[in-house]
Design an enzyme around this catalytic site. Sequence first.
Site, PDB file in Angstrom:
ATOM      1  N   SER A  68      39.934  51.078  38.219  1.00 15.31           N
ATOM      2  CA  SER A  68      39.881  49.970  37.261  1.00 15.31           C
ATOM      3  C   SER A  68      39.681  50.369  35.815  1.00 15.31           C
ATOM      4  CB  SER A  68      38.774  48.985  37.678  1.00 15.31           C
ATOM      5  OG  SER A  68      39.131  48.311  38.850  1.00 15.31           O
ATOM      6  N   LYS A 125      33.816  44.632  28.746  1.00 12.45           N
ATOM      7  CA  LYS A 125      34.364  43.866  29.865  1.00 12.45           C
ATOM      8  C   LYS A 125      33.391  42.746  30.241  1.00 12.45           C
ATOM      9  CE  LYS A 125      36.235  44.925  34.497  1.00 12.45           C
ATOM     10  NZ  LYS A 125      36.389  46.042  35.481  1.00 12.45           N
ATOM     11  N   SER A 150      40.940  46.767  37.033  1.00 16.17           N
ATOM     12  CA  SER A 150      40.472  45.456  36.660  1.00 16.17           C
ATOM     13  C   SER A 150      40.002  45.358  35.206  1.00 16.17           C
ATOM     14  CB  SER A 150      39.310  45.037  37.577  1.00 16.17           C
ATOM     15  OG  SER A 150      38.204  45.913  37.430  1.00 16.17           O
TER      16      SER A 150
END
Length: 587
Positions: A271, A172, A247
Amino acid sequence: MSTSSFSSLVSSITDLSHDFYSRLHSSLVSPSQLPLPRRGKVPGPTWQEIAKTAQSHRDASIAALEPPLPTIPWEIPQDVSHIPKRIFSEDIIAITEAAPEILVAKMASGDLTSVQVTTAFLRRAGLAQNLTNCITELLPAAALARAKYLDEYLSTNKKPIGPLHGLPISVKEHIGMECLSLNAGFISWHAQTAVSNAHILDILLAAGAVLYVRTTQPQTLMHLETSSNFYGVTVNPFNRLLTSGGSSGGEGALVGLRGSCLGIGTDIGGSIRSPAANCGVYGLRPTSYRLPNGDFAATMLGQEQVVPVVGPLSTSLGGVKLFMKTLIDAKPWLREPSLLPIFWNTESQLPSTPTGGKKLKIAVLSDDGIVKPHPPILRAISTVVDKLKAIPDIEVVPWTPYAHDEAWTIISSLYFCDGGAEESAAIEASGEPWRPLSRFILTDNPNVKHHSVRELWDWTVKREAYKAEYAKLWGDVDVILCPVGPGAAPPLDCARYWGYTSQWNLLDYPALVFPVTKVDPEVDLIEEGYHPRNDDDKYNYELYKPSTYANAPVSLQLVGRRYEDEKVVEAMEYIEEKIGLPFVSFV
């Protein structure tokens, strides 16, 4: 390799691999080096120009693949999960659809090379971007140089460099890589780069990982979707009308499309689990302070009211175990003293029967009493529970939710103790527009207020009191089986109920998401005549149209007590063995 031997390799292998991975090595930006939130428009390029530059960089990184990716000669359908098999060779499909624990075994034995595996994942990740908009950049040159080094190491030393030898791992974006962008979804942070690698990446590299791709995240990092002004919206590979989650939604879409078999996400309200559930893969939110969590880019660094965690998304449960054990065996607490010195326990954590077998007591929470889950979720729970009840050594009991509405009030009052000032300033500094879900969680949320020190302490007292009350409910229950959300992956900009994931963040319980089935519009019909309980329930009820959700993955969540992460994983292994999850194929 023993734990002590692996731990001693961390620093030495770091030095060896630096020459081949100089762009992707060492320890990230300190909070003091992040740009201070500023109000007003920043002089220089417009936010649109900055976004275009970021997208051009991403596209150029994909164009660097050799040979170039083939173009898709037909209109992209709503469900793109089957397209890789129409594009790539059988060899690439076999590699990218193998579980990570299988791949590391094959590379350690020499049956596969890291260059072969890395090349396959680079190509499938590039295609995944074209289908779902899930990556911020590929790293082909650095990744292939690293893979070549690892193959040469194995050839010379006749042993793998570590437990992840040759395995490509996706990351990420807000987890820093040396010299690469570190914007956390804010246009105003576009020029920020990582001085060196985050701690977690140093460990993974020392264990033999190959870092080859970075994935999308939303503006603010506080969405259960992935929508930013840098890259737009990341969509679901099984139904592009729906969200990939967030997320860590870039990770979810990438792993769901098998452009990665193991990736790194972060979780402060769901997330990791939201994208894992939406995209039909495994995702673990570990208990806090078990894995390296420092050196990430975000606002409000230093807050301790809701502690974020880092964790894996994987195509297999074995990949989750491999990730956790590798990181914890490296003794990360020696470098990051906030971490607890708790080794990954490989001994059975489940109660035993008189004959030496395992037994398991599962409590089922099918509805939190606030927002009723959609029919596909209730069908998945019912099917799993019926099968579990048929297993002699598994006891299934109901779990009565305790004041989950109060839990949301507490955690949403603690997310932004500055009243959202840092988040708002970081958005407004560039003049970029607010994304819909940024407004939802920051400006439309009545619990976002600027707290005095005394008010902050009072909310912390409420948090601890709630945790104590919830702890009393457990008795001899081993794990809780529950939804991950009030539906499968929702339509874009509609993920507005966090309660089924944020509940466990407040309590700091380990929570593991696993795939079960898919939405079937012919079976999962609307519940006619239902009378919603409240506005949130009404919104969720009206959201469900069976045809809209067609083919979306349906996942569930297994939750345990604090620091019983190993027990949750073992319970999941036992359940899968007994009832044969998942019930449908996802590739």
